[in-house]
Design a protein around this motif. Structure first.
Motif, PDB file in Angstrom:
ATOM      1  N   VAL A   8       0.856  -1.188   0.000  1.00  0.00           N
ATOM      2  CA  VAL A   8       0.000   0.000   0.000  1.00  0.00           C
ATOM      3  C   VAL A   8       0.893   1.239   0.000  1.00  0.00           C
ATOM      4  N   GLY A   9       0.572   2.213  -0.840  1.00  0.00           N
ATOM      5  CA  GLY A   9       1.291   3.477  -0.848  1.00  0.00           C
ATOM      6  C   GLY A   9       0.345   4.617  -0.547  1.00  0.00           C
ATOM      7  N   GLY A  60       8.875   6.102 -10.304  1.00  0.00           N
ATOM      8  CA  GLY A  60       9.460   4.810 -10.654  1.00  0.00           C
ATOM      9  C   GLY A  60       8.973   3.653  -9.805  1.00  0.00           C
ATOM     10  N   GLN A  61       8.150   3.927  -8.800  1.00  0.00           N
ATOM     11  CA  GLN A  61       7.668   2.863  -7.916  1.00  0.00           C
ATOM     12  C   GLN A  61       6.217   2.503  -8.217  1.00  0.00           C
ATOM     13  N   GLU A  62       5.765   1.420  -7.629  1.00  0.00           N
ATOM     14  CA  GLU A  62       4.383   0.970  -7.788  1.00  0.00           C
ATOM     15  C   GLU A  62       3.941   0.245  -6.527  1.00  0.00           C
ATOM     16  N   ARG A  63       2.629   0.222  -6.275  1.00  0.00           N
ATOM     17  CA  ARG A  63       2.039  -0.506  -5.144  1.00  0.00           C
ATOM     18  C   ARG A  63       0.702  -1.083  -5.590  1.00  0.00           C
ATOM     19  N   THR A  95      -0.398   7.086 -11.710  1.00  0.00           N
ATOM     20  CA  THR A  95       0.028   5.856 -12.391  1.00  0.00           C
ATOM     21  C   THR A  95       0.905   4.966 -11.522  1.00  0.00           C
ATOM     22  N   ARG A  96       0.812   5.114 -10.196  1.00  0.00           N
ATOM     23  CA  ARG A  96       1.595   4.263  -9.291  1.00  0.00           C
ATOM     24  C   ARG A  96       0.822   3.008  -8.888  1.00  0.00           C
ATOM     25  N   ALA A  97      -0.514   3.044  -8.955  1.00  0.00           N
ATOM     26  CA  ALA A  97      -1.340   1.946  -8.449  1.00  0.00           C
ATOM     27  C   ALA A  97      -1.463   0.821  -9.467  1.00  0.00           C
TER      28      ALA A  97
END
Length: 634
Positions: A520-521, A558-561, A591-593
């Protein structure tokens, strides 16, 4: 566009001077004529600190871990790779320079520039303060000056093509079986292999840009003995290094070991030297030279002609051994550099002393959309052709001088090259997001051509879960507040609403009989809101806190969750939205999810004067993702 390249570079030199002056002025305003308390509040000083650990790392460098008191939890500007000064609070003349390896809210790990630990490090309290590091400005200035005065026909030709004065050339190319890549990724590799001057891989979020770039490097190495691989940040260089190693490609990572990820320390030049078969001989020669210097320097009561001759011989032998050691050291370095297929470095690091005389057929620049133009030219000067990879529609480079930014410094070389030429391939298939999460960014930024791969197009936390929700706080009176010291905005009521929704959602997941999300972020454009939510997470009774990451949007690049919550913060009566007006920053946030995106904000504030957020509200209404905050308050 300026009349000619020389005029263009002279203008850039002037803008870079403005940027450096503004950067220095901001640093000085935080450091000069300010008390320790003020510097702490300004985020440029930790004091007093206690030493929790001191050790030598694998490269025999001095490492200390310092901890600051809990009552001094101010926002700070320290980050990995920053140049710092460590000093004794008892005697400020006792100090050492160092580089930050790692930093969290309450501790910092620093590599010191010293041969041994001084006594004051161990006894008493320490201070750690930021230093102004102008090395990057010097390297960028060097590059621009070289471009102004160059007589290299090839470099002048490359400059004109990249800047759009002339058209780039491409030839037919062939490559190995790349069936594991999708069609647009294969087209990008083909474009790279056929480029005689430069090529561009345009990689929107989740489209496998780095994977494609690594394949392009791998294919290029079938025709070239060595390539240069760069990026503006150490983290991006480290990621490429790691992925290339997994492909079995030999890499040497150039740069200060303190700025390199621990996982790839054994790929640094220093580590490769230590692993070399001749290193044992080098150490022995250095040891013997030191012993002879010591013997030659010893004081004797009776010192006559014989003793003078003996000393002369000892010192001569020491100098001979030292020269032999230097020769072997240089031979080892040459062997390491010329036998390695990939030289990896930050853009500024390309001017490392050991790379000064080296040139390359091809250089690859990753994350080129985040690089200042003067920095991008540093590796190009040393190369015959260049491959850019990045996305100019995500976060741009940081420019501190508003005036310099407006006059052109904030426009990257990547942007200029992609807008003025037909040298790019857009990667159009993304592997991260549910197709609904992807849709708005595709529509607003990428001409609606992005498509979701079938493996993730319908991925959700549980069946029939809404992949997107917008929770509207309009009318609730959840107004923003400004932090008295940092002036950063935060919104306590919005943060509490976020937690209420999160707890409700987790209960819903459990009630449906499904596992909780793996990651989760929680992100926000504002550091003060990030700090407030971080504290809430720390004090909560969530049993899976370790799965929750709280950070700024910039920190999430650059990250994702699996699940992402975005707290927009801004809520006022005049429609002032500050950071939110940067659409590229919001493109990153949205656009991270991977499986679930929840956005919380005040529609009456964000959309009152802004077309982008009006379009976003239309989108969430269109897909049935709109919800009112009042649903969670009563």
């Amino acid at each position: 566009m300026t009349l000619n390249p020389v005029e263009h570079f002279i203008n850039l030199i002037n803008l870079l001077v403005q940027e450096k002056d503004e950067d220095l002025a901001q640093y000085q305003s935080k450091m000069q004529s300010t008390s320790i308390k003020e510097r702490r509040a300004n985020g440029v000083l930790w004091s007093p600190c206690s030493v929790e650990e001191r050790k030598y790392d694998s490269g025999e460098r001095l490492i200390i871990r310092v901890k600051r008191p809990k009552e001094h939890q101010y926002n700070h500007s320290f980050s990995n790779g920053k140049l710092v000064e460590v000093f004794s609070t008892n005697d400020h003349t006792q100090s050492l320079k160092g580089v930050v390896n790692r930093v969290k809210d309450d501790f910092m790990i620093v590599t010191l520039n010293a041969d041994d630990f001084p006594n004051w490090i161990e006894y008493g309290k320490l201070g750690v303060q930021l230093l102004f590091d102008d090395r990057s400005y010097k390297e960028m200035q060097w590059a621009l000056n070289e471009l102004v005065k160059t007589e290299s026909t090839r470099l002048l030709e490359l400059v004109k093509k990249i800047l759009g004065y002339e058209k780039p050339r491409f030839r037919e190319s062939s490559y190995s079986n790349l069936s594991h890549l999708n069609k647009s990724q294969q087209e990008a590799v083909a474009k790279v292999l056929g480029a005689e001057d430069f090529a561009i891989i345009h990689g929107p979020p989740g489209t496998g840009k780095t994977t494609t770039l690594v394949e392009a490097i791998h294919e290029t190495l079938k025709k070239e003995s060595q390539v240069l691989v760069c990026a503006p940040s150490n983290a991006a260089v480290d990621l490429l290094t790691e992925k290339l190693i997994r492909q079995g490609v030999s890499v040497v990572r150039i740069g200060h070991p303190a700025r390199v990820d621990e996982e790839i320390l054994n790929q640094t030049l220093e580590s490769k030297i230590a692993q070399h078969s001749d290193f044992k001989l080098l150490k022995e020669l250095r040891k013997r030279a030191e012993e002879y210097f010591k013997l030659g320097g010893k004081w004797k009561r009776n010192f006559g002609q014989t003793e003078r001759e003996q000393r002369k011989m000892l010192l001569q032998e020491a100098r001979t051994l030292k020269k032999d050691a230097e020769r072997i050291h240089n031979t080892i370095i040459e062997d390491v550099l010329f036998s390695t297929r990939v030289i990896a470095s930050t853009l500024v690091g390309v001017n490392h002393l050991r790379l000064k005389s080296m040139t390359f057929t091809t250089c690859f620049i990753d994350e080129a959309g985040q690089a200042l133009e003067p920095a991008s030219w540093i590796p190009i000067i040393k190369s015959n052709r260049v491959v850019f990879a990045g996305d100019h529609l995500q976060l741009p480079p940081t420019v501190k001088s508003f005036e310099a930014g407006e006059k052109g410094l904030k426009e990257t070389l990547f942007e200029k090259a992609i807008q003025r030429n037909q040298a790019d391939v857009l990667l159009n298939e993304q592997y991260r997001m549910h197709e609904q999460i992807m849709s708005f960014s595709s529509r607003m930024f990428y001409s609606n051509v992005l498509k979701a791969n079938e493996t993730n197009a319908q991925q959700s936390v549980f069946p029939n879960d809404k992949p997107i929700e917008f929770i509207d706080t309009a009318g609730t009176g959840f107004f923003e507040t400004q932090h008295p010291e940092t002036k950063s905005s935060y919104n306590e009521d919005e943060a509490h609403l976020l937690f209420t929704h999160f707890e409700t959602y987790l209960t819903e997941v459990i009630n449906h009989g499904y596992d909780l999300p793996e990651s989760v972020g929680i992100i926000s454009p504002y550091k003060a809101q990030v700090d407030f939510i971080t504290k809430m997470v720390d004090e909560s009774d969530f049993h899976f806190k370790r799965k929750i990451t709280v950070n700024t949007i910039d920190g999430f690049q650059g990250q994702e969750r699996d699940v992402i919550y975005i707290s927009l913060v801004r809520s006022n009566e005049v429609g002032e939205i500050g950071f939110l007006s940067d659409e590229r920053r919001m493109n990153v946030a949205l656009t991270r999810a991977k499986r679930k995106l929840v956005v919380i904000g005040d529609s009456s504030t964000i959309a009152s004067k802004n077309k982008f957020y009006n379009a976003f509200l239309d989108f969430v209404n269109e897909i049935g993702a709109y919800r009112s905050a009042f649903e969670f308050l009563y």
